[in-house]
Every structure is written in structure tokens, then in C-alpha cells.
Design a protein around this motif. Structure first.
Motif, PDB file in Angstrom:
ATOM      1  N   ALA A 147      12.519 -36.958  -1.290  1.00 15.76           N
ATOM      2  CA  ALA A 147      13.053 -35.623  -1.003  1.00 15.76           C
ATOM      3  C   ALA A 147      13.594 -35.566   0.422  1.00 15.76           C
ATOM      4  N   GLU A 148      14.420 -34.569   0.678  1.00 19.32           N
ATOM      5  CA  GLU A 148      14.989 -34.393   2.017  1.00 19.32           C
ATOM      6  C   GLU A 148      13.929 -33.912   3.006  1.00 19.32           C
ATOM      7  N   ASP A 149      14.299 -34.010   4.277  1.00 20.85           N
ATOM      8  CA  ASP A 149      13.434 -33.498   5.334  1.00 20.85           C
ATOM      9  C   ASP A 149      13.251 -31.992   5.163  1.00 20.85           C
ATOM     10  N   LEU A 150      12.020 -31.532   5.246  1.00 18.27           N
ATOM     11  CA  LEU A 150      11.708 -30.124   4.994  1.00 18.27           C
ATOM     12  C   LEU A 150      12.390 -29.200   6.002  1.00 18.27           C
ATOM     13  N   ASP A 151      12.416 -29.600   7.265  1.00 18.54           N
ATOM     14  CA  ASP A 151      13.034 -28.747   8.289  1.00 18.54           C
ATOM     15  C   ASP A 151      14.533 -28.573   8.028  1.00 18.54           C
ATOM     16  N   ALA A 152      15.194 -29.660   7.653  1.00 18.32           N
ATOM     17  CA  ALA A 152      16.636 -29.586   7.372  1.00 18.32           C
ATOM     18  C   ALA A 152      16.896 -28.690   6.159  1.00 18.32           C
ATOM     19  N   LEU A 153      16.058 -28.852   5.141  1.00  6.79           N
ATOM     20  CA  LEU A 153      16.190 -28.020   3.943  1.00  6.79           C
ATOM     21  C   LEU A 153      15.979 -26.542   4.278  1.00  6.79           C
ATOM     22  N   THR A 154      14.944 -26.293   5.074  1.00  7.98           N
ATOM     23  CA  THR A 154      14.622 -24.909   5.438  1.00  7.98           C
ATOM     24  C   THR A 154      15.760 -24.274   6.230  1.00  7.98           C
ATOM     25  N   ALA A 155      16.348 -25.038   7.139  1.00 10.13           N
ATOM     26  CA  ALA A 155      17.455 -24.516   7.956  1.00 10.13           C
ATOM     27  C   ALA A 155      18.645 -24.142   7.071  1.00 10.13           C
ATOM     28  N   ARG A 156      18.964 -25.002   6.103  1.00  2.01           N
ATOM     29  CA  ARG A 156      20.088 -24.702   5.200  1.00  2.01           C
ATOM     30  C   ARG A 156      19.774 -23.496   4.326  1.00  2.01           C
ATOM     31  N   PHE A 157      18.519 -23.410   3.909  1.00  5.40           N
ATOM     32  CA  PHE A 157      18.112 -22.279   3.076  1.00  5.40           C
ATOM     33  C   PHE A 157      18.252 -20.962   3.846  1.00  5.40           C
ATOM     34  N   MET A 158      17.802 -20.948   5.097  1.00 10.07           N
ATOM     35  CA  MET A 158      17.878 -19.729   5.900  1.00 10.07           C
ATOM     36  C   MET A 158      19.331 -19.351   6.197  1.00 10.07           C
ATOM     37  N   GLN A 159      20.165 -20.365   6.440  1.00  8.74           N
ATOM     38  CA  GLN A 159      21.587 -20.094   6.678  1.00  8.74           C
ATOM     39  C   GLN A 159      22.242 -19.507   5.431  1.00  8.74           C
ATOM     40  N   ASN A 160      21.855 -20.042   4.286  1.00 12.94           N
ATOM     41  CA  ASN A 160      22.412 -19.534   3.029  1.00 12.94           C
ATOM     42  C   ASN A 160      21.962 -18.103   2.765  1.00 12.94           C
ATOM     43  N   GLN A 161      20.746 -17.777   3.205  1.00 15.35           N
ATOM     44  CA  GLN A 161      20.271 -16.400   3.066  1.00 15.35           C
ATOM     45  C   GLN A 161      21.180 -15.432   3.827  1.00 15.35           C
TER      46      GLN A 161
END
Length: 497
Positions: A147-161
Motif C-alpha cells: 500500500a501507499e504511504d499513509l501520510d501521502a494518502l491522507t494529504a491527497r484525501f484532505m486535498q480532495n475534500q
């Protein structure tokens, strides 16, 4: 037309055959009547219930059968759309569905590859809701190896929000403006468009940058175009058109994902310049519109009638009446059950207008084919469109010596719309109607100086500078000058340009 019939009309012959097979596979008993009901709907057999059930009995069973058939049809359409669509959005959605299935079945490596590919597609298409679902799925399985790095995933998720919130605000603002537009249409509410738009943007805290997308430009132009049509003054929205011009010039080529909005914007621009009597510029935008339509058969079908309508209007008001009439006749001949009723009615009433202005009695036949109720036209086409239709019927009947019919229509029109016209400060329509009434009562009145001056005075009002309004006034003037109304209309359009 009821909703079930509307759904059936969406199917072509191949689809209907596939739907029958779909029903046959689902039917567990031989006495199921869904195929029989489908046949009755296809053949428009209004007495069909008596063939399914005995008269006066089993009405509940009949309605239950209709509901089951509609549910099955919706299921069939959803599966067909999902399976057959080649749009990139559906490709991304299919990859998400497959990715979820693979993760649930521990095929992790391939699953993440599917989701990565889906994310690239969804990001390119700015499908933020789909991205949200996809990123949540990735986060849910972020603990797995590969799986991808959690921090990178979280950052993209928050930006998409943030992107989702921006899009939501734009949609809420658009819905509010559409609601206000409806109030202008049906209730005669008086508003200033610029003030309304600015107030709405501030209310929902929308930035200027948020407005610089194909979708938001389309939404603003839609509102502006409708507002200008109601006010019959396209000069009121010139600032929006200029900003759109600047936006379009700043776009490098076309994006297939925004094709619907892009084509729609070109339609609004072509319509604006038509109504401003800049026919060459309008034709230029129309050509660009057709170039885009030809890149996708789906949108070609959706926009074909609107394109032909503007093309016909451009030709008609530049002196090519026969070509314009031929184009609209050809367009109507090509319509089918998938054509939007509103577009068909728009083309037909324009054809009736063209024929009437050219003193062709076929205009009566076209008007007779506008068979829907005024209530339907008011709801679907707007009050202004319906008022023009009724006025045109009065004029055409008067033109071809159906005086009693014309007078009857005039009295009905006055009863139905007088209050609305006064409420919306459209007394000029009632003034025009009074002049028509005088002509019906005494045709020779057109040769009186007072009557002539009253008719010509209509031209002095800036709000009467629209091509359609000028065409109505041309009809009055033509009664005196013994010319066709078309000849007079062309002169008025040129003089007021």
C-alpha cells in the motif's frame, strides 16, 4: 406521457429485444404478464389493461405489474449503461469496483494497480466524489503490504475534500440561481442579475478562481442566457460573454471530459451574438460547435436540433429564408423518440414563424402541430415562449383571414396573461395586442396616420430591439405597406443593428 412509457421510449429496437431476453431470464413462472404489458406500451394500446385483467378487477395487480416492470427496466438500463459506456468516468468506476473486489479477495497487488489507474483517470476528469470513494478504499487497506504511504494518502484525501467542498458550494449556488430564475419565469419576480450573482457568490464564499472552470462558466452562462431571454435584452449579459471569451481563449485545445460543457458554452455564445444581430460571429461559434459535436456521436445527437435552430435563424435573418426553412423542415423530419420535446417545439415554432413572415399558409399547419397545453409550455418552455406562441397564433390566423378565430384567441390571451404582463411591467405586449385588435375589428385602420404612428413608435423603445420582437412589429407594419412581413423584418433588423 407516463414515466414507464418515457423509459421504454429510451430503448431502440435492439435494446427492446435485449430487455425482453432480460425479462425472460428473470421470469420464474409462465403466467407473468410483464412481457405482455411491455408489448401494450410499445403499441400504445390504452385499452390494454382489459387484455391483461378483467374490467373492474385487479387494478392493484395492474399497478403492481407496472411498478415491477419499471423497476426491471431501471435495472436493465443501469446495467446496460454501465457495461456499454466508453466514457472515461465509467472506466474509472469499473476499476474501483474491480479493485474493491480484488482487495476483498486478497489479490492485493493487482487491486492497488487498478486503483492507481482509476485515481489517475478520476483526477484527470475532476471526478471528486469518485476520488473520495477511491481514496477512502485505499485508506481502508493502507495497512496491507504494497500500500501507499499513509501520510501521502491522507494529504491527497484532505486535498480532495477541499475540491469536493468547492464543487458543492458551486452546485448549491447554481441551484439557488436556478430557483430565482424560475421565480422570474413563472412569478414575474424582478431582480438584477449582476447583483444576484454577486450576492450569491459572496453568500457561498466562492472565489474568482473557483469560477474559472468549464462547468462553472457553463452554469453562469446558462443563468445569464435565460435571464437575457426573459428580459429580451442580451446586452445585459455582455460582461459575462466577454469573460467567457477570455476564458475560452486561455484554454489550450479541448478536453474530452468537458465536452458537454464546452459545446454548451459555444451554443450560448452563438445565441448571444445572434440576438445581438452579429450574425457572422454567431455563425463562427456555430461552426466551432459543430466541429466539437462531430467528435462524439452522443453529443451530436443531443445538440443537433439546437445547432440547426441557430443555424436556421442566422440564415433567415441574413436573407436566406428558403435555406432556413429547408434546414428546419429537414431537422423535424429527422426527429425521433429520443429527441427532446422542448427542442422539437422550439424548432417547430421557429419554422411556423419563418413561413408566416414569408406569407406561406403552411405556417398554420405547423402551429396546429403545437398540441400541448399552455400549462405544459409555461412549465417547460417558459412564460415568454408561451406568450410569443399565443401571439403568433393570433397573428397567423389574422394573416390568413381567420378573423373570428384570431379574435377568440386574442380574448383568451388577454384573460390568461393580462395580469401576468402587468405584474412584470410588460405593458408593451398589451399595447401591441391592442393594435392587433384594432386591425381585426377594422383592417383598413392600418392606413390611418394615428395607427401607423403607434406602430412605428414601438420601434423607438430599446426593449423592442430583439430580432423576435422586431418580427412581431414587422407583421403590423407589413399590413400597411403591402409587403411581406419578412421583407419588413429584414429592413428593421438591419436598421436596428
Amino acid at each position: 406521457m407516463d414515466s414507464l412509457s418515457e423509459l421504454v421510449n429510451l430503448l431502440n429496437n435492439t435494446d427492446k429485444a435485449l430487455f425482453r431476453q432480460f425479462l425472460q431470464r428473470k421470469n420464474k413462472r409462465d403466467d407473468v404478464k410483464n412481457l405482455a404489458l411491455l408489448y401494450l406500451i410499445e403499441t400504445d394500446d390504452i385499452a390494454g389493461i382489459n387484455k391483461l385483467y378483467k374490467p373492474g378487477k385487479n387494478k392493484d395487480a395492474y399497478h403492481a405489474l407496472r411498478k415491477r416492470l419499471q423497476d426491471n427496466l431501471l435495472l436493465f438500463l443501469s446495467q446496460k449503461t454501465f457495461e456499454s459506456s466508453h466514457a472515461e468516468t465509467y472506466d474509472a468506476l469499473r476499476l474501483v469496483v474491480v479493485g474493491r473486489f480484488l482487495l476483498e479477495n486478497d489479490v492485493v497487488k493487482v487491486a492497488f494497480k487498478c486503483l492507481d489507474k482509476a485515481e489517475k483517470l478520476a483526477s484527470h476528469l475532476e471526478q471528486f466524489n469518485l476520488l473520495n470513494e477511491l481514496l477512502l478504499l485505499k485508506l481502508q487497506y493502507a495497512h496491507l503490504e504494497g500500500a501507499e504511504d499513509l501520510d501521502a494518502l491522507t494529504a491527497r484525501f484532505m486535498q480532495n475534500q477541499l475540491h469536493m467542498q468547492r464543487e458543492a458550494k458551486l452546485n448549491i449556488a447554481y441551484a439557488f440561481l436556478r430557483q430565482e430564475l424560475q421565480a422570474i419565469h413563472l412569478q414575474g419576480k424582478i431582480v438584477n442579475l449582476t447583483s444576484l450573482v454577486i450576492t450569491t457568490i459572496r453568500k457561498y464564499k466562492i472565489s474568482a478562481q473557483d469560477l474559472m472552470t468549464y462547468k462553472s462558466i457553463y452554469q453562469i452562462l446558462f443563468i445569464a442566457n435565460e435571464y437575457a431571454a426573459i428580459q429580451q435584452n442580451y446586452g445585459l449579459i455582455e460582461r459575462y460573454v466577454k469573460r467567457t471569451d477570455e476564458f475560452m481563449q486561455g484554454q489550450a485545445g479541448k478536453k474530452q471530459s468537458y465536452l458537454f460543457y464546452h459545446i454548451s458554452i459555444l451554443y450560448f455564445l452563438a445565441n448571444f451574438h445572434l440576438r445581438q444581430k452579429d450574425f457572422a460571429r454567431s455563425a463562427s461559434w456555430l461552426k466551432e460547435k459543430m466541429d466539437l459535436m462531430e467528435t462524439d456521436s452522443r453529443y451530436y445527437a443531443v445538440f443537433y436540433l439546437r445547432y440547426q435552430l441557430l443555424r436556421g435563424l442566422n440564415l433567415f435573418f441574413t436573407g436566406f429564408a428558403n435555406d432556413a426553412i429547408g434546414i428546419l423542415q429537414e431537422s423535424l423530419a429527422k426527429t425521433n423518440n429520443r429527441s427532446k420535446p422542448e427542442d422539437i417545439e422550439d424548432v417547430r415554432i421557429c419554422l411556423a414563424m419563418f413561413l408566416a413572415l414569408c406569407n406561406n399558409q403552411q405556417s398554420l399547419k405547423q402551429l396546429m402541430l403545437l398540441t400541448r397545453t399552455d400549462a405544459w409550455y409555461e412549465k417547460k418552455m417558459g412564460m415568454l415562449w408561451t406568450i410569443r406562441k399565443n401571439l403568433m397564433e393570433i397573428l397567423v390566423h389574422a394573416q390568413f383571414s381567420n378573423i373570428d378565430v384570431a379574435m377568440s384567441r386574442l380574448n383568451s390571451f388577454r384573460r390568461r396573461y393580462r395580469k401576468y404582463l402587468l405584474k412584470t411591467s410588460e405593458e408593451r405586449v398589451l399595447i401591441f395586442l391592442k393594435l392587433v385588435e384594432k386591425y381585426l375589428q377594422k383592417p383598413d385602420v392600418v392606413f390611418e396616420t394615428t395607427y401607423r404612428d403607434q406602430a412605428l413608435n414601438l420601434l423607438d423603445k430599446p426593449e423592442n430591439n430583439d430580432i423576435f420582437t422586431l418580427s412581431f412589429i414587422a407583421w403590423l407594419i407589413a399590413r400597411r405597406e403591402k409587403k411581406t412581413a419578412y421583407e419588413v423584418a429584414l429592413t428593421l433588423v438591419q436598421d436596428n443593428n
